[in-house]
Design a protein around this motif. Structure first.
Motif, PDB file in Angstrom:
ATOM      1  N   ASN A  12      14.373  -4.994 -10.012  1.00 13.09           N
ATOM      2  CA  ASN A  12      12.987  -4.652 -10.301  1.00 13.09           C
ATOM      3  C   ASN A  12      12.391  -3.838  -9.162  1.00 13.09           C
ATOM      4  O   ASN A  12      12.901  -3.825  -8.064  1.00 13.09           O
ATOM      5  CB  ASN A  12      12.148  -5.870 -10.673  1.00 13.09           C
ATOM      6  N   VAL A  13      11.323  -3.139  -9.483  1.00 10.27           N
ATOM      7  CA  VAL A  13      10.676  -2.257  -8.528  1.00 10.27           C
ATOM      8  C   VAL A  13       9.441  -2.967  -7.985  1.00 10.27           C
ATOM      9  O   VAL A  13       8.517  -3.270  -8.732  1.00 10.27           O
ATOM     10  CB  VAL A  13      10.271  -0.927  -9.196  1.00 10.27           C
ATOM     11  N   ALA A  14       9.455  -3.246  -6.689  1.00  7.90           N
ATOM     12  CA  ALA A  14       8.325  -3.906  -6.053  1.00  7.90           C
ATOM     13  C   ALA A  14       7.131  -2.964  -6.004  1.00  7.90           C
ATOM     14  O   ALA A  14       7.285  -1.746  -5.954  1.00  7.90           O
ATOM     15  CB  ALA A  14       8.711  -4.354  -4.644  1.00  7.90           C
ATOM     16  N   ILE A  19       4.190   2.305  -5.372  1.00  7.22           N
ATOM     17  CA  ILE A  19       3.149   3.095  -4.707  1.00  7.22           C
ATOM     18  C   ILE A  19       3.790   4.289  -4.007  1.00  7.22           C
ATOM     19  O   ILE A  19       3.295   5.415  -4.097  1.00  7.22           O
ATOM     20  CB  ILE A  19       2.343   2.227  -3.727  1.00  7.22           C
ATOM     21  N   ALA A  20       4.912   4.057  -3.327  1.00  2.00           N
ATOM     22  CA  ALA A  20       5.614   5.141  -2.640  1.00  2.00           C
ATOM     23  C   ALA A  20       6.093   6.190  -3.637  1.00  2.00           C
ATOM     24  O   ALA A  20       5.918   7.398  -3.420  1.00  2.00           O
ATOM     25  CB  ALA A  20       6.795   4.585  -1.843  1.00  2.00           C
ATOM     26  N   MET A  29      -2.221   8.662  -8.120  1.00  5.64           N
ATOM     27  CA  MET A  29      -2.222   7.675  -9.200  1.00  5.64           C
ATOM     28  C   MET A  29      -2.177   6.251  -8.674  1.00  5.64           C
ATOM     29  O   MET A  29      -2.827   5.373  -9.204  1.00  5.64           O
ATOM     30  CB  MET A  29      -0.996   7.880 -10.110  1.00  5.64           C
ATOM     31  N   LEU A  30      -1.394   5.998  -7.642  1.00  9.20           N
ATOM     32  CA  LEU A  30      -1.203   4.632  -7.182  1.00  9.20           C
ATOM     33  C   LEU A  30      -1.729   4.419  -5.775  1.00  9.20           C
ATOM     34  O   LEU A  30      -1.285   3.532  -5.077  1.00  9.20           O
ATOM     35  CB  LEU A  30       0.282   4.273  -7.241  1.00  9.20           C
ATOM     36  N   SER A  31      -2.684   5.220  -5.369  1.00  8.00           N
ATOM     37  CA  SER A  31      -3.174   5.085  -3.998  1.00  8.00           C
ATOM     38  C   SER A  31      -4.503   4.349  -3.939  1.00  8.00           C
ATOM     39  O   SER A  31      -5.296   4.560  -3.052  1.00  8.00           O
ATOM     40  CB  SER A  31      -3.298   6.456  -3.349  1.00  8.00           C
ATOM     41  N   GLY A  32      -4.755   3.496  -4.929  1.00  7.42           N
ATOM     42  CA  GLY A  32      -5.960   2.683  -4.881  1.00  7.42           C
ATOM     43  C   GLY A  32      -7.072   3.211  -5.765  1.00  7.42           C
ATOM     44  O   GLY A  32      -8.107   2.591  -5.881  1.00  7.42           O
ATOM     45  N   ARG A 113       0.420   5.000   2.521  1.00  9.21           N
ATOM     46  CA  ARG A 113      -0.080   4.636   1.191  1.00  9.21           C
ATOM     47  C   ARG A 113       0.544   3.343   0.686  1.00  9.21           C
ATOM     48  O   ARG A 113      -0.120   2.549   0.017  1.00  9.21           O
ATOM     49  CB  ARG A 113       0.200   5.753   0.183  1.00  9.21           C
ATOM     50  N   ALA A 114       1.833   3.151   0.988  1.00 10.31           N
ATOM     51  CA  ALA A 114       2.542   1.984   0.473  1.00 10.31           C
ATOM     52  C   ALA A 114       2.418   0.764   1.381  1.00 10.31           C
ATOM     53  O   ALA A 114       2.799  -0.333   0.980  1.00 10.31           O
ATOM     54  CB  ALA A 114       4.020   2.325   0.277  1.00 10.31           C
TER      55      ALA A 114
END
Length: 157
Positions: A12-14, A19-20, A29-32, A113-114
Motif C-alpha cells: 500500500n501507498v502511505a 503527497i510526494a 493537489m496533495l499539498s494541503g 511537502r511530504a
C-alpha cells in the motif's frame, strides 16, 4: 483497496508517499489545499518557481508525468522510463540516479511537502515510481494531466 496498492513494494501507498507523488506529478493537489482551492488555482500556463523548477497549478514540480519522464530521459534513463510506460517489465531505478535526475531543488520541495527526509523521499520514490507510472499508463501512453489530477484527488482525502 486503492489503485496503487499493488504498484509498490509492500502493497500500500502511505500518505506521505502519496503527497510526494502528488507534488511530483500533479502539483498542489496533495499539498494541503482542498479540492475547491485546487480547482480555482488551476491555470494553463506554468509559472517559474524561485528554486529554478517549473511548476504549474496542476502540473507538478516538473510539469506532470510527461515532464518527469522527460527529465529521466535527459538524465540518461530513457530506457528505464520507457519501460515503465510500455507494456513490458518495469526496469528499476537506483535512488541516486533518480535523485540526480530530479535535482536537489525538486527533492527538497517534495520532502518539505511530504514531511519526509530527502533521503527517504528518493528511496521511496525510486521503489514506487516504476509501478505507479506503469499503473498510470496501462495502454502504454501518458494520460492527459487532468486525468492524473482526477486520479490523485481521490487519494487526497
Amino acid at each position: 483497496m486503492g489503485l496503487f496498492d499493488n504498484a509498490v513494494p509492500g502493497g500500500n501507498v502511505a500518505k506521505p508517499l502519496m503527497i510526494a507523488l502528488g507534488a511530483l506529478l500533479v502539483g498542489k493537489m496533495l499539498s494541503g489545499k482542498s479540492a475547491d482551492q485546487t480547482d480555482q488555482a488551476q491555470s494553463p500556463a506554468p509559472a517559474p518557481s524561485p528554486s529554478g523548477t517549473t511548476t504549474s497549478a496542476d502540473g507538478g514540480l516538473l510539469g506532470g508525468l510527461g515532464g518527469l519522464l522527460d527529465r529521466l530521459k535527459d538524465a540518461g534513463h530513457g530506457n528505464t522510463a520507457d519501460s515503465w510506460v510500455g507494456t513490458g517489465q518495469n526496469r528499476p531505478i537506483q535512488a541516486n540516479d533518480l535523485g540526480n535526475a530530479l535535482g536537489p531543488q525538486v527533492i527538497r520541495e517534495i520532502a518539505q511537502r511530504a514531511g519526509m527526509s530527502e533521503q527517504d523521499v528518493v528511496k521511496q520514490l525510486s521503489a514506487a515510481l516504476p509501478g505507479i507510472v506503469d499503473k498510470l499508463t496501462p495502454n502504454g501512453q501518458v494520460p492527459p494531466q487532468n486525468q492524473l489530477a482526477s486520479i490523485f484527488s481521490k487519494f487526497a482525502n
